[in-house]
Design an enzyme around this catalytic site. Structure first.
Site: not given
Length: 288
Positions: A16, A198, A231
């Protein structure tokens, strides 16, 4: 690009996300008022599995949640994204939680409380030769190494958060994905067989044994939330490579998916199918 995307099994965290959005990030000992609080499904594993499913891949997750309301909410979110959750364990105790502060430019600070993630086990889990297995480091390193040993197909590690990696794990990786900071913090990656790095607004690049062999520029975008962008990039890159795109084409597609994700306030954003991003992109191959 092949019309058939690879099956992706994500072994990773389900959290969460408790997100406080403030004007700026606090310094040590400082209190900042006027922030806005939100709760979202998150965890690097869950984010990557949700992205893979939304991009059109067959995605399942091997993970663990607590037997609390937060755990049920995380499972509902994964189901809504189309992720196979047959291998998610429901354990006593709390679901993992990430405490996140985000500033007006989308930069963030994150503290992760692993909860059920720290008890993740691969007992009874099988990996087929046609599956791509994708791991991160928000679950125990022994679990990741076991997944690498048991993977019969393509094995990918998103080496985040950065830490020293056993030589055996790196040797078993077909692909490692990191951001530029993680690449600098893990010197052994310079010798890895294939690493995607990245660079935020400066795009991404692919390295073979430390040699830069392909690159792709970033897409211009208004930043809303950077939490799930990496992600989404990971999921897209794995699917694009598995579908037969060249390194540079796959990087360009993953950059475009990451740009869509960074423009969305959610850690598990809605995404178009992977084919939508192919052909919209530009890239440069040095070699393949």
């Amino acid at each position: 690009m092949s019309n058939r995307l690879p099956a992706v099994t994500v072994v990773g965290s389900i959290n969460l996300d408790l997100i406080a959005t403030a004007e700026r990030l606090p310094t040590a000992g400082e209190t900042i008022g006027g922030a806005v609080l939100s709760e979202q499904p998150g965890g690097k594993g869950a984010n990557q599995a949700a992205a893979a499913a939304r991009l059109g891949g067959s995605a399942r997750i091997v993970g663990a949640v607590g037997s609390d309301a937060q755990g049920r909410r995380m499972l509902d979110a994964l189901a809504a994204a189309g992720v196979d959750m047959a291998d998610v364990a429901l354990l006593p105790g709390a679901t993992g939680t990430a405490l996140i502060v985000v500033d007006r430019d989308g930069e963030n600070q994150i503290v992760v409380c692993p909860g059920a993630n720290s008890s993740l086990s691969l007992e009874g889990v099988e990996f087929g030769p046609e599956e791509t297995v994708l791991c991160q480091l928000e679950v125990g390193l022994p679990v990741v190494l076991e997944a690498a040993r048991r993977s019969a197909g393509y094995f990918v590690l998103n080496a985040a958060p950065a830490m020293d990696l056993p030589a055996e794990l790196l040797e078993r990786c077909d692909l490692v994905i990191v951001n530029e900071t993680e690449y600098e913090l893990i010197p052994a990656l310079a010798e890895a067989k294939l690493v995607a790095v990245t660079y935020g607004k400066d795009g991404s690049a692919m390295f073979e044994h430390g040699r830069r062999v392909a690159e792709a520029p970033a897409s211009a975008v208004t930043v809303a939330n950077t939490i799930g962008a990496g992600d989404a990039f990971c999921a897209a890159l794995v699917l694009a490579l598995g579908a037969g795109l060249s390194y540079a084409e796959a990087l360009a597609v993953a950059n475009a998916v990451g740009a869509d994700a960074v423009g969305d306030p959610s850690s598990q954003p809605d995404l178009a199918r992977l084919g939508h991003y192919v052909g919209r992109t530009t890239a440069t191959d040095s070699a393949r």
